[in-house]
Design an enzyme around this catalytic site. Structure first.
Site, short mmCIF file in Angstrom:
data_model
loop_
_atom_site.label_atom_id
_atom_site.label_comp_id
_atom_site.label_asym_id
_atom_site.label_seq_id
_atom_site.Cartn_x
_atom_site.Cartn_y
_atom_site.Cartn_z
N HIS A 1 0.83 -1.21 0.00
CA HIS A 1 0.00 0.00 0.00
C HIS A 1 0.86 1.25 0.00
CE1 HIS A 1 0.56 -0.71 4.41
NE2 HIS A 1 0.66 0.60 4.46
N HIS B 1 4.02 7.01 3.77
CA HIS B 1 4.97 5.91 3.58
C HIS B 1 4.51 4.98 2.47
CE1 HIS B 1 2.26 3.92 6.66
NE2 HIS B 1 2.47 2.86 5.91
N GLU C 1 7.83 0.91 4.99
CA GLU C 1 7.35 -0.16 5.87
C GLU C 1 7.57 -1.49 5.14
OE1 GLU C 1 3.10 -0.08 6.60
OE2 GLU C 1 3.25 -1.48 8.29
#
Lengths: 134, 134
Positions: free
Chosen positions: A7, A79, A130
């Site tokens: 994502h 992010h 991440e």
């Protein structure tokens, strides 16, 4: 090592407005808002055919994105999350390459119930990364 | 209206270093650097299984990303690109919803040889959005 882009996270000042823009104006499939008190965020998932956009808004005190929103009152990209098969192997490889893992270096259970780590933006061209084990 | 996430664009201060980090440290499939003088950028494509990351660096005078790099000397996420089937229909719908299309509102031929438009970040929660007709 990295696999799919899981994502892109976008912090928004108004989650209802963000959901409306993605649903009504951009015509995407948008979830209801989901509170994730353990992560200090409320999130709306935008499902695209190949990945997700996650709209994030602070939830409760001490949200990890509160400061970002203060610095970026209109919101902004926060992010990117890449999938890995083995987060411990990924961490060890990154650390051996001199990359900084945020926090104590131990994976936490992330917003999707899977182990995650965050990597220092300064080591990744200004981008908070991440990693999520899938 | 929007379909796949075509790419996430990340502006980097050093393209060689950015390519090295994605290739060697993150273990992704990374292209050679490609100069796109018409767009004022040099780009490296990071191919993930479901989408692309595009590392961008200014090329020549008056690059559209020069100012971004001045404001973000470490680099950072610059825009997201969503695919649409019909860019004129998309533009008309967005404008009728009060969204601002950058420039003169006419699609230009983008870095992939396809018609693109950019949308005002203030209308999309601080995120610069590119639409590409596929």
């Amino acid at each position: 090592m990295i696999g799919r882009l899981n994502h892109v996270a976008i912090v928004v000042p108004d989650l209802e407005e963000g959901a409306r823009v993605y649903r009504s104006t951009l015509g995407a499939k948008v979830s209801e808002a989901v509170d994730l008190p353990d992560h200090g965020v409320t999130t709306v998932f935008v499902e695209l055919p190949n990945t997700k956009i996650e709209l994030l808004h602070p939830h409760g005190e001490g949200s990890p994105i509160a400061k970002f929103l203060e610095s970026n009152p209109s919101g902004g990209m926060h992010h990117v999350c890449y999938e890995v098969d083995d987060i411990i192997a990924a961490r060890d490889k990154l650390e051996s390459d001199g990359m900084r893992v945020l926090g104590d270096g131990e994976p936490k259970i992330g917003a999707h119930g899977k182990p995650v780590l965050f990597l220092h933006p300064k080591d990744f061209m200004g981008t908070l990364v991440e990693l999520e084990q899938v």
